[in-house]
Scaffold this active site. Structure first.
Site, PDB file in Angstrom:
ATOM      1  N   PHE A 211      38.577  49.387  32.288  1.00  0.00           N
ATOM      2  CA  PHE A 211      38.835  49.446  34.187  1.00  0.00           C
ATOM      3  C   PHE A 211      39.783  48.100  33.849  1.00  0.00           C
ATOM      4  O   PHE A 211      40.733  47.266  32.916  1.00  0.00           O
ATOM      5  CB  PHE A 211      38.148  49.001  35.057  1.00  0.00           C
ATOM      6  CG  PHE A 211      38.373  48.238  35.765  1.00  0.00           C
ATOM      7  CD1 PHE A 211      39.660  49.390  36.796  1.00  0.00           C
ATOM      8  CD2 PHE A 211      38.968  47.055  36.228  1.00  0.00           C
ATOM      9  CE1 PHE A 211      40.432  48.734  37.753  1.00  0.00           C
ATOM     10  CE2 PHE A 211      39.842  46.186  37.333  1.00  0.00           C
ATOM     11  CZ  PHE A 211      40.703  46.798  38.299  1.00  0.00           C
ATOM     12  N   ALA A 234      36.633  44.782  31.150  1.00  0.00           N
ATOM     13  CA  ALA A 234      37.262  44.689  32.592  1.00  0.00           C
ATOM     14  C   ALA A 234      38.663  43.358  32.104  1.00  0.00           C
ATOM     15  O   ALA A 234      38.247  42.569  30.990  1.00  0.00           O
ATOM     16  CB  ALA A 234      36.564  44.192  33.271  1.00  0.00           C
ATOM     17  N   GLU A 235      39.906  44.234  32.159  1.00  0.00           N
ATOM     18  CA  GLU A 235      41.246  43.371  31.729  1.00  0.00           C
ATOM     19  C   GLU A 235      41.414  43.165  33.405  1.00  0.00           C
ATOM     20  O   GLU A 235      42.323  44.074  33.624  1.00  0.00           O
ATOM     21  CB  GLU A 235      41.951  44.058  30.825  1.00  0.00           C
ATOM     22  CG  GLU A 235      42.878  43.037  30.138  1.00  0.00           C
ATOM     23  CD  GLU A 235      44.377  43.662  30.964  1.00  0.00           C
ATOM     24  OE1 GLU A 235      44.592  41.942  32.067  1.00  0.00           O
ATOM     25  OE2 GLU A 235      45.517  44.296  30.835  1.00  0.00           O
ATOM     26  N   CYS A 236      41.469  42.283  33.993  1.00  0.00           N
ATOM     27  CA  CYS A 236      41.946  41.960  35.075  1.00  0.00           C
ATOM     28  C   CYS A 236      42.744  40.779  35.392  1.00  0.00           C
ATOM     29  O   CYS A 236      42.845  39.719  36.353  1.00  0.00           O
ATOM     30  CB  CYS A 236      40.199  41.410  35.828  1.00  0.00           C
ATOM     31  SG  CYS A 236      38.983  41.985  35.167  1.00  0.00           S
ATOM     32  N   GLY A 237      44.013  40.515  34.541  1.00  0.00           N
ATOM     33  CA  GLY A 237      45.143  39.820  34.954  1.00  0.00           C
ATOM     34  C   GLY A 237      45.295  38.776  34.478  1.00  0.00           C
ATOM     35  O   GLY A 237      43.878  37.992  34.077  1.00  0.00           O
TER      36      GLY A 237
END
Length: 490
Positions: A211, A234-237
């Protein structure tokens, strides 16, 4: 039954780029079922055959590079040149993943140690099965392909849900893949809104979810995955910091800082948002930065804000920063949706939303620091930890600062350069997420380790895993272990 559709729009003009189905949970369920069958076939091909087909896919993408760049331009609004660069980087990663998968994941013998002298041990990494990729809109090819390419090379089948803002790009990537792999739907794209992505993440046959998006959305995806213990990347900014030391090449630093902050209208998860400059060179650096920013124009060097809702966040941060700090360039009037002109504000308090929260726009805050150590402390005082930058001519000091920066990646005397190195892992810590794409770590992220130990011969007088074991055997074991491990190091 009538299929519901939605439109993708050119954010610069509002024109319809394409219409796509809102695929229902039932449609997603069927896609995952097809992917299950495709995954078994794809895994059975082996590394060499997958490598050949992935390199062929790379060639197909290269042949359609101009077409894809134009489609990215239409759906995101970014200049065609920036879209082309995104695709070129994608090709280099696809090439690396295809060529290195066997070396990284293939079966190899490992040492057994003295206790396992009679054993032969092997380690390999096997495919997971079906991998779901939920992609973003800001880099609709490069970012999801950072998961797709590596997961495919690792032997998995993919169901890809692109952002509802850039569905056409995702559809085209799957169509072109079918030219190289026509036998089975190894890469499928499903289109839709949040309901489609939620159905994909919740399917128990999905063995991993990759994601990219906001931290808040990642938490919702993780909650859906938790029902089936489905692991997630998860790569969330981020809220990436840029440090300018007192011996930096100020012209190069200002140029890199400006591009890292303003390219793609600041809509880059590893883009520059906070700048910390050592006092001794602060005034000189600001002159360099101010002189360059006047030549950067929204709608020319970069495109519009792709997601309409982001404009309000950017405006709120600009309003907050300009009230508390000193405006160098731009201000509240810079927001003229869908465009935002460059904004640079100095002396913004560190507890300000403009400093603490991800802006995702062409804005930066700049702060003077006593020295590089204070700059590092301020850079690390963030809930995010994705990327960062150090500018210094002292290689040793720059490397040490880079190591101590709380981020997954750091560039020295360049900006975002780590993203272009396929052998380097990409990912963050804390609110920036977890897990890695790219590089050997990225290949292993989409595989499961398989350990095998085979007894080659029985050790005489040392049958330890038997109820027939006697005291003499245990005593021999104790003597051996004491000999191997009982000597203290001084």
């Amino acid at each position: 039954m009538t299929t519901l559709t939605f439109d993708s729009l050119n954010p610069a003009t509002g024109e319809i780029v394409g219409s796509h189905p809102k695929q229902t949970p039932d449609a997603v369920h069927e896609a995952v079922g097809r992917a299950q069958e495709a995954a078994a076939w794809w895994a059975a091909l082996g590394h060499a055959e997958r490598r050949r087909r992935l390199l062929d896919y790379k060639a197909v993408l290269a042949q359609h590079l101009k077409e894809l760049a134009e489609l990215v331009h239409q759906e995101t609004g970014k200049p065609v040149g920036d879209a082309t660069l995104e695709l070129v980087l994608t090709l280099t990663h696809l090439d690396w993943a295809a060529r290195n998968a066997q070396k990284v994941l293939g079966r190899r013998r490992v040492a057994t140690g003295m206790i396992g002298l009679n054993l032969a041990a092997t380690l390999e990494y096997l495919p997971l099965g079906v991998v779901a990729v939920i992609g973003p809109w800001n880099y609709p090819v490069f970012t999801p392909m950072g998961s797709i390419a590596y997961a495919l090379a690792a032997g998995n089948a993919i169901v890809f849900k692109p952002s509802e803002l850039t569905p056409g790009v995702g559809v085209r990537l799957a169509e072109l893949f079918a030219e190289s792999v026509p036998e089975h739907p190894v890469l499928q794209t499903v289109t839709g809104l949040g309901e489609t992505g939620a159905a994909l993440a919740a399917d128990p046959r999905v063995k991993k979810v990759a994601f990219t998006g906001s931290t808040a959305t990642a938490k919702r995806v993780m909650a859906a995955c938790a029902e089936n213990l489905t692991p997630i990347v998860a790569e969330c900014g981020g809220k990436d910091a840029f440090i300018v030391d007192d011996d930096a090449d100020l012209g190069a630093a200002a140029d890199a800082c400006l591009w890292g902050a303003m390219a793609n209208a600041g809509q880059t998860c590893v883009g520059v948002e906070r700048v910390y400059v050592v006092d001794a060179v602060y005034e000189s650096f600001m002159r360099e930065l101010s002189g360059r920013v006047s030549k950067v124009k929204a709608g020319e060097q970069y495109g519009p804000i792709t997601m309409p809702g982001q404009v309000e966040i950017i405006k709120r941060h600009i309003d907050d920063a300009t009230k508390a700090g000193k405006v160098i360039t731009g201000g509240p009037g810079s927001v003229r949706a869908p465009y935002v002109d460059p904004v640079i504000v100095e002396d913004v308090p560190e507890d300000s939303p403009a400093v603490r929260e991800e802006t995702f726009g062409p804005t930066i805050t700049v702060r003077r620091t006593r020295d590089a150590q204070e700059a590092l402390s301020l850079a690390n005082a963030s809930s995010y930890g994705l990327g960062g930058t150090i500018f210094s001519r002292n290689a040793r000091r720059a490397t040490e600062l880079a190591r101590l920066m709380r981020s997954g990646m750091t560039a020295i005397n360049s900006v975002i350069s780590f993203a272009g190195v396929p052998s380097l892992p990409f990912g963050g810590i804390d609110d920036s997420g977890f897990g890695r794409i790219h590089g050997a770590d990225g290949l292993r992220e989409f595989a499961r380790s398989k350990a095998i130990a085979r007894q080659r011969f029985a050790l005489p007088g040392m049958n330890l895993t038997s109820f027939n074991r006697g005291p003499a055997e245990l005593e021999r074991l104790v003597r051996l272990v004491t000999f191997l491990h009982g000597r203290r190091k001084r």
